[in-house]
Design a protein around this motif. Structure first.
Motif, PDB file in Angstrom:
ATOM      1  N   LEU A 110      -4.779  12.099  -3.961  1.00 43.98           N
ATOM      2  CA  LEU A 110      -4.957  12.467  -2.551  1.00 43.98           C
ATOM      3  C   LEU A 110      -3.619  12.755  -1.869  1.00 43.98           C
ATOM      4  O   LEU A 110      -3.549  13.561  -0.942  1.00 43.98           O
ATOM      5  N   HIS A 111      -2.550  12.095  -2.309  1.00 40.51           N
ATOM      6  CA  HIS A 111      -1.234  12.276  -1.686  1.00 40.51           C
ATOM      7  C   HIS A 111      -0.308  13.100  -2.564  1.00 40.51           C
ATOM      8  O   HIS A 111       0.917  12.997  -2.440  1.00 40.51           O
ATOM      9  N   LEU A 112      -0.865  13.910  -3.433  1.00 41.82           N
ATOM     10  CA  LEU A 112      -0.050  14.668  -4.374  1.00 41.82           C
ATOM     11  C   LEU A 112       0.865  15.668  -3.675  1.00 41.82           C
ATOM     12  O   LEU A 112       1.993  15.908  -4.089  1.00 41.82           O
ATOM     13  N   GLU A 113       0.408  16.253  -2.585  1.00 45.36           N
ATOM     14  CA  GLU A 113       1.224  17.236  -1.864  1.00 45.36           C
ATOM     15  C   GLU A 113       2.501  16.594  -1.330  1.00 45.36           C
ATOM     16  O   GLU A 113       3.551  17.240  -1.242  1.00 45.36           O
ATOM     17  N   GLU A 114       2.440  15.313  -0.961  1.00 47.57           N
ATOM     18  CA  GLU A 114       3.605  14.629  -0.404  1.00 47.57           C
ATOM     19  C   GLU A 114       4.589  14.211  -1.486  1.00 47.57           C
ATOM     20  O   GLU A 114       5.793  14.098  -1.229  1.00 47.57           O
ATOM     21  N   THR A 115       4.083  13.959  -2.702  1.00 50.42           N
ATOM     22  CA  THR A 115       4.934  13.376  -3.742  1.00 50.42           C
ATOM     23  C   THR A 115       5.370  14.359  -4.817  1.00 50.42           C
ATOM     24  O   THR A 115       6.331  14.087  -5.535  1.00 50.42           O
ATOM     25  N   ASP A 116       4.689  15.490  -4.942  1.00 55.13           N
ATOM     26  CA  ASP A 116       4.989  16.450  -6.010  1.00 55.13           C
ATOM     27  C   ASP A 116       5.574  17.719  -5.396  1.00 55.13           C
ATOM     28  O   ASP A 116       4.899  18.457  -4.671  1.00 55.13           O
ATOM     29  N   GLU A 117       6.840  17.966  -5.700  1.00 52.62           N
ATOM     30  CA  GLU A 117       7.513  19.127  -5.102  1.00 52.62           C
ATOM     31  C   GLU A 117       6.969  20.456  -5.649  1.00 52.62           C
ATOM     32  O   GLU A 117       7.151  21.503  -5.033  1.00 52.62           O
ATOM     33  N   CYS A 133      -6.256   3.480  -7.438  1.00 50.24           N
ATOM     34  CA  CYS A 133      -4.854   3.908  -7.269  1.00 50.24           C
ATOM     35  C   CYS A 133      -4.653   5.335  -7.768  1.00 50.24           C
ATOM     36  O   CYS A 133      -3.895   6.117  -7.177  1.00 50.24           O
ATOM     37  N   ALA A 134      -5.333   5.686  -8.863  1.00 53.59           N
ATOM     38  CA  ALA A 134      -5.223   7.053  -9.376  1.00 53.59           C
ATOM     39  C   ALA A 134      -5.763   8.056  -8.365  1.00 53.59           C
ATOM     40  O   ALA A 134      -5.186   9.134  -8.148  1.00 53.59           O
ATOM     41  N   GLU A 135      -6.885   7.700  -7.739  1.00 54.41           N
ATOM     42  CA  GLU A 135      -7.437   8.576  -6.696  1.00 54.41           C
ATOM     43  C   GLU A 135      -6.457   8.704  -5.523  1.00 54.41           C
ATOM     44  O   GLU A 135      -6.279   9.793  -4.962  1.00 54.41           O
TER      45      GLU A 135
END
Length: 1273
Positions: A41-48, A35-37
């Motif tokens: 991987l989706h950090l661009e979508e979730t972190d402004e 889950c951490a990985e």
């Protein structure tokens, strides 16, 4: 990265550490490594902030420098290919360049290099982390040796590691020792050291320890410690607990903090400021207090998001502790002593709009508890400060606005903040029924009780006036904290909720309060209004919202008397329209010349618009001639806008002159929009036509329709109803044609029927239609059905030939109704067939449209006379026969031949639901899929005829003889008329079939003067009339009412009627086709009388001549008032018949009152009762009722009065109610009403219902029916 130095490694380490520190919370909260990985991987979508990290910037720069040339090279290749027609869009370009780049040698080398470097960096970070951990353990070991007690450690490191924070876990003995050290009796140093340890301990361990109750008491007492550092640490511990512990633990911390604040305010030792002193937020003591209240408020806002997952008792503890705190009141020891500030003042200062209470009241789970506690324990909670202050005349709201942050709040400002907080809280409370049940409540320190209505009246008074105080002390409120804006927001919320509005706002006291300043302005009474224009606009907004709902509209129109048939009194509607007219005339000195006057005018016109957009509202407003005032204002604005100079490029776009011209144009469009809404009702459309602005209004409507703009904030169903109303009249249809509306509609139809969307045809081929009218075409089909009433058809295609071109281009798109008939209906050439991409689907669409159009008998006669549609269809059926060596064979059965067969039967034989049999449009399963015989020439097969009705002899019926005897000896006394009515009703209810054949028992009178055939030798009949005569005679012979030679007699009857009625016509100047020649349709009423009289010409002419002097002739005999001298000249020139603007108007009004579900069904369908009723009444229900019921309809209207025509239509809708609701769901209501006969409807079954309608509505209806000759529009 080929030259990777130590400095580069250190730089990358710091960048990567920054990234990990920022996403630490997200990673540590993950339940597994996978889950951490996934989170990373989706950090661009979730972190402004993703693109702001230095590591991400570094990677982007590195990729650009390495692959930039590759990307540019591939992009140039693709662009050149697209210019040569090989490409297919931006998305394809991106995909291609991405693919080629990833396949390149540079990309592979870059990835290999990047992977090697990052492995080195990550390995270094891991080693660094392990070193930090070892160092932390060593420090921990040293600390334990140095200290004599084994319970304390900080375990916080100054290292750069981002994984260096942890809690110190304690056993029960250590926690017990900690509690003892936090006792207020302990020395300060011991307590501070213990507090430091407490802050590092896990909150869950602390809250679950056996000594928590004692610790809680110690913390509550310690919050009052004079050392701010110590109390701040307690608050930090509370904050950490709130953020990391479950509700069953945090509730105790919250109640502890609330209890401390309660004791703080009740204690006389603390320096609580007074209202007169105000609050200085730089004062250290005030800062400490505000911190505590802020922490309390933040928890109040957050706790509703998760307390539903816990037992209700936990939530109840939180709510009760909050209400207990807010109920704290300081007792004034002396009358002259200043009042101390209560806790609610500080809470309001931090949460002025009571967001916490809004969240608590959002869910039923918590709302129930809050309201139960308020009702049982805290009903005396002072939530109504402004009520007390109003009565005591102490409230002077002041709001100072500025950009600088405030550090001091005066007493008046605190009072106002308290007022805003309580107002927002009360507004939320009134939304719910249990909240409203708290009223009446007693005011603080007073014996007075305030009811819900009293409260609403006070709310309204805050909009337009303030308490008695000098004008100089008042400050103009701006922004979202203005009393008027806040109260208006509360009232708007109540208006938008039906139950709230009914209980709170729909009362005469509330309406009177809203109208109070308007009454004063109308009467010239001097009254100070704070910002009169703004206040009146707010009042207009509330009135418009009330009037937009049925119950609110009734209250405004009729006051407490909801019966629209009773005489109007001076209700709110009269006040509003009088004020609106004065505004338009600029006849109110207080408001004249202000910049906001156009906005104020528009606001009150919008209130009136909610009224005149309904039939009942228009009836109340008609005497004031508001449509004329609005039209005059529009003409004035239009003339001003014409003087506006053309904008010059480069000129200052924000100059005052340019702004003024924009305001004029907006005002002009607003007035056009207001005029347009008169078209929502039949009578309103007549008024709009007579203003001369119909064409401009329709053009404006089309521009908004094209942009898909909403009709208004109070209208949900678009312009469908207005378009259908307009299409039912000749001038409306012409205006729709000129505006481009019809062209746009037909173009859109052709796009979905023949073309489809270009961007989907290849990738997503359309599915083969299953239904005759495909779902994609259903909307266009219904729009055409709504549009093509007979008045519209006659104006759009009358006297026009079909193109019948030798060749049609595939790109040639129809733009008008003639083109639709040519391309989709009358496919009489190979060129037309080959011009269609989807021949079968398109032709069936056209045939279905023809079927609906031909249900209007006047439309059928027009199409038959101009285009010979029946012969075209017969020829098509001939071509559909399979030829064989033995001669003509069987018909090919397909969708087109089945639909054609149905239409041929429908248009050739007339009759009601029992008299004719229409073939089905569906195929059956089995060996004989279509049992109905097809034909390619007339006459029709006998299977489509029902058995002709037989005449019964009612000569011996006593009741009939009494009625006939009364009719033979007429008297003028009202008693005789009432006796005839009573006898007729008795026969209709008991033996209705007797009425159908009474004419032959009436002796023939002497021929009237107009019956001399020599007088009509020079008269001629149109082709439409000649076809109508043939259809009438064919129907009469089927009914055994006519004999040979009847066709000639009927011709003479119609020619005599034409000559007789032309003598009563006035000359008009109009471009409408229906007014340039004689009556456009066929005279169905005269033909009905001819059949009733069994084809006796003299009887028919005598009856018609005598009948023409009765009021009922204006509504039963449509030919009677065509361009008649008995109508006002503007009505005669309008081209709109009284059957539409009078009968159909009242049908809609009664339908809304008597059958609201049916009326709503029409509204949602975009169809109007007036259009279908106009069709039914114009052809005397031919093809919809059997002949006996047609006779009953005519006889009922003649005997009982012209208003029975309206009651008859309402009865039909009542009979069809379930079918109407069902077909509204299937979205084919208009098709059902036009195509289907009225099965099982008998006039006699609904006579009692019609009598009940007469008792309620006759006074108003008969009054207006009599006034059509005098009505000035």
């Amino acid at each position: 990265m080929s030259h990777f130095s130590c400095e580069d490694e250190a730089l990358l380490q710091s960048m990567l550490r920054q990234l990990l520190q920022n996403v630490k919370e997200k990673i540590t909260g993950a339940p597994s490594v996978e889950c951490a990985e996934e989170i990373l991987l989706h950090l661009e979508e979730t972190d402004e902030n993703f693109h702001n990290y230095e590591f991400v910037k570094y990677l982007r720069q590195y990729i650009c420098s390495t692959l930039g040339s590759v990307i540019e090279e591939e992009t140039e290749k693709c662009t050149s290919a697209q210019n040569q027609g090989e490409g297919s869009g931006y998305d394809t370009l991106v995909q291609h360049v991405t693919k080629k780049t990833r396949e390149s040698k540079e990309y592979r080398e870059m990835m290999h290099s990047l992977k090697n470097v990052m492995m080195v960096v990550v390995e270094s970070l891991i080693n660094k982390f392990e070193e930090d951990q070892m160092r932390n353990k060593e420090m921990h070991r040293k600390t334990k040796k140095e200290q004599h007690s084994a319970y304390y450690t900080d375990n916080c490191s100054d290292s750069d590691s981002s994984f260096n924070q942890s809690y110190t876990f304690m056993n029960q003995e250590q926690l017990q020792l900690l509690v003892e050290r936090l006792d207020p009796a302990q020395p300060k140093e011991v307590r501070q050291e213990a507090m430091q340890t407490l802050c590092s301990a896990p909150p869950s361990d602390v809250l679950n320890c056996e000594s928590w109750s004692n610790l809680r008491k110690h913390l509550t007492m310690s919050l009052s410690d004079p050392d701010s550092t110590f109390s701040d640490k307690i608050l930090r511990f509370y904050a950490k607990t709130f953020s990391s512990s479950p509700l069953n633990m945090t509730r105790e911390v919250y109640t502890s903090l609330a209890k401390h604040l309660e004791l703080y305010f009740l204690s006389g030792e603390n320096c609580v400021p007074t209202i007169s002193d105000g609050i200085d937020i730089t004062n250290p003591e005030i800062i400490r207090l505000l911190k505590k209240v802020r922490l309390l408020n933040e928890y109040q806002r957050e706790v509703p998001s998760f307390w539903i997952r816990h037992p209700e008792k936990y939530m109840e503890e939180i709510v009760e502790s909050t209400l207990l705190l807010l109920s704290v009141k300081h007792e004034q020891r002396h009358l002259v002593s200043p009042k101390l500030l209560d806790p609610v003042y500080f809470l309001a200062l931090l949460d002025i709009k009571a967001v916490w209470f809004k969240k608590w009241m959002h869910a039923n789970y918590s709302r129930t508890v809050v309201l139960r506690l308020l009702e049982k324990k805290y009903k005396s909670l002072n939530l109504f400060p402004f009520c007390s202050l109003w009565f005591e005349q102490l409230f002077v709201p002041v709001l100072h606005c500025g950009n600088n942050q405030k550090t001091f709040y005066s007493g008046q400002e605190l009072q106002y903040i308290y007022f805003v907080h309580s107002l927002c809280l009360l507004g939320r409370l009134l939304i719910y029924k249990q909240g409203r049940n708290l009223f009446p409540v007693q005011l603080e320190n007073r014996k007075d009780f305030i009811s819900l209505t009293d409260l609403l009246v006070l709310f309204i008074r805050f909009i337009y006036c303030s308490p008695t105080c000098p004008k100089t002390t008042l400050t103009v409120h701006t922004g979202n904290y203005s009393p008027a804006i806040l109260v208006t927001e509360v009232l708007q919320t109540l208006c938008d909720r039906t139950e709230c509005a009914t209980e709170c706002l729909y009362s005469n006291m509330v309406i009177d309060a809203l109208l109070h300043p308007i009454h004063n302005l109308l009467n010239g009474t001097e009254m100070y209004i704070n910002c009169p224009e703004t206040s009146l606009i707010h009042i207009a907004d509330i009135l418009a919202r009330i009037a937009a709902v049925e119950d609110g509209l009734s209250l405004i129109l009729y006051g407490g008397n909801m019966n629209s048939a009773k005489k109007d009194s001076l209700t709110a509607a009269h006040t509003i329209v009088q004020f609106t007219k004065k505004l338009l005339d600029e006849n109110i000195s207080v408001l004249s010349g202000t910049e906001m006057l156009p906005a104020l005018k528009g606001a009150f016109i919008f209130v009136c618009r909610q009224m005149y957009g309904t039939c009942e509202g228009l009836q109340v407003l008609i005497p004031y001639g508001l449509h004329k005032s609005i039209a005059d204002a529009w003409k004035k604005a239009s003339s001003l806008s014409e003087r506006i100079p053309t904008p010059v490029p480069g000129a200052d776009s924000i100059s005052s002159g340019n702004q003024e011209s924009q305001n004029i144009m907006v005002w002009e469009e607003t007035l056009l929009d207001d005029l347009l809404n008169f078209a929502a009702t039949p009578k309103g459309l007549l008024l709009l036509q007579n203003t001369g602005a119909l064409n401009e209004c329709v053009t404006f409507m089309f521009s908004r329709f094209s942009k898909k703009l909403q009709v208004s904030g109070c209208e949900r169903f678009g312009y469908g109803v207005m378009v259908t109303q307009m299409a039912a009249t000749s001038p409306g249809a012409v205006a729709l044609q000129r505006s481009g509306f019809i062209k746009a509609l037909i173009t859109e139809l052709w796009a979905v029927l023949e073309c489809g969307r270009d961007d989907l045809r290849v990738t997503h081929p359309s599915s083969t239609p299953v239904d005759p009218i495909d779902r994609s075409c259903q909307k266009s089909f219904l729009s055409l059905v709504n549009l093509l009433s007979y008045p519209a058809i006659y104006e759009l295609i009358g006297d026009q030939e079909i193109p019948n071109k030798p060749e049609y281009s595939l790109r040639e798109v129809p733009t008008n109704v003639i083109d639709v008939i040519d391309r989709l209906i009358i496919l009489n050439s190979e060129a037309k067939i080959h011009s269609l991409f989807n021949y079968e689907q398109s032709h069936i669409f056209g045939l279905r449209l023809l079927s609906v159009l031909c249900c209007d008998l006047d439309t059928l006669l027009l199409l038959e006379s101009q285009y010979k549609v029946s012969q075209v269809l017969l020829n098509a059926q001939k071509e559909n026969i399979i030829e064989s060596s033995e001669g003509p064979g069987n018909f090919i059965i397909d969708g087109i031949s089945v639909e054609t067969n149905h239409i041929l039967v429908r248009i050739n034989f007339m009759g009601g639901p029992v008299e004719r049999i229409l073939p089905q449009r569906v195929l059956n399963k089995g060996t004989d899929p279509y049992p109905w015989p097809m034909f390619s020439s007339y006459p029709l097969p006998r299977c489509y005829f029902s058995e002709a009705p037989k005449k019964a002899d009612f000569r011996q019926d006593s009741d009939l003889n009494k009625l006939l005897a009364s009719l033979k000896n007429p008297e003028k006394q009202p008693v005789w008329i009432e006796n005839c009515r009573r006898q007729f009703c008795k026969i209709m209810k008991a033996k209705p079939d007797v009425i159908s054949g009474t004419s032959e028992y009436i002796p023939s009178p002497p021929p009237p003067p107009l019956a001399d055939d020599a007088n009509v030798k020079n008269e001629s009949l149109s082709s439409v009339q000649q076809l109508g005569i043939k259809m009438t005679v064919r129907y009469g012979k089927y009914l055994n009412l006519l004999k040979d030679g009847a066709e000639n007699d009927l011709c003479l009857v119609l020619m005599h009627c034409d000559k007789f009625l032309k003598q009563q016509q006035t000359s008009v100047q109009s471009s409408l086709r229906c007014l340039q020649e004689g009556y456009a349709g066929y005279d169905w009423f005269a033909s009905s009388v001819f059949l009733i009289m069994s084809g006796e010409r003299e009887k028919t002419l005598t009856f018609l001549q005598q009948f023409s002097s009765l009021l009922i002739s204006a509504f039963l005999w449509l030919r009677r008032l065509h361009v008649s001298v008995h109508l006002p000249i503007d009505t005669a020139e309008s081209g709109i018949h009284p059957i539409y603007f009078c009968s159909a108007h009242y049908i809609e009004m009664l339908l809304k009152a008597e059958l609201p579900l049916v009326f709503s069904a029409f509204h949602m369908s975009g169809f109007t009762p007036s259009q279908i009723c106009q069709q039914w009444l114009a052809q005397c229900f031919w093809n919809y009722l059997d002949w006996s019921e047609i006779c009953h309809y005519i006889a009922t209207c003649i005997f009982l009065g012209p208003d029975y025509q309206i009651y008859m239509s309402i009865s039909v809708f009542k009979h069809l109610q379930q079918d109407i609701l069902q077909h509204t769901q299937t979205q084919d209501l208009q098709v059902f009403l036009k195509e289907e006969a009225l099965h099982r409807f008998r006039v006699s079954d609904y006579l009692e219902y019609m009598e009940s309608l007469e008792a309620t509505y006759r006074p108003v209806l008969l009054r207006d029916m009599r006034n059509i000759r005098m009505q000035s529009t």
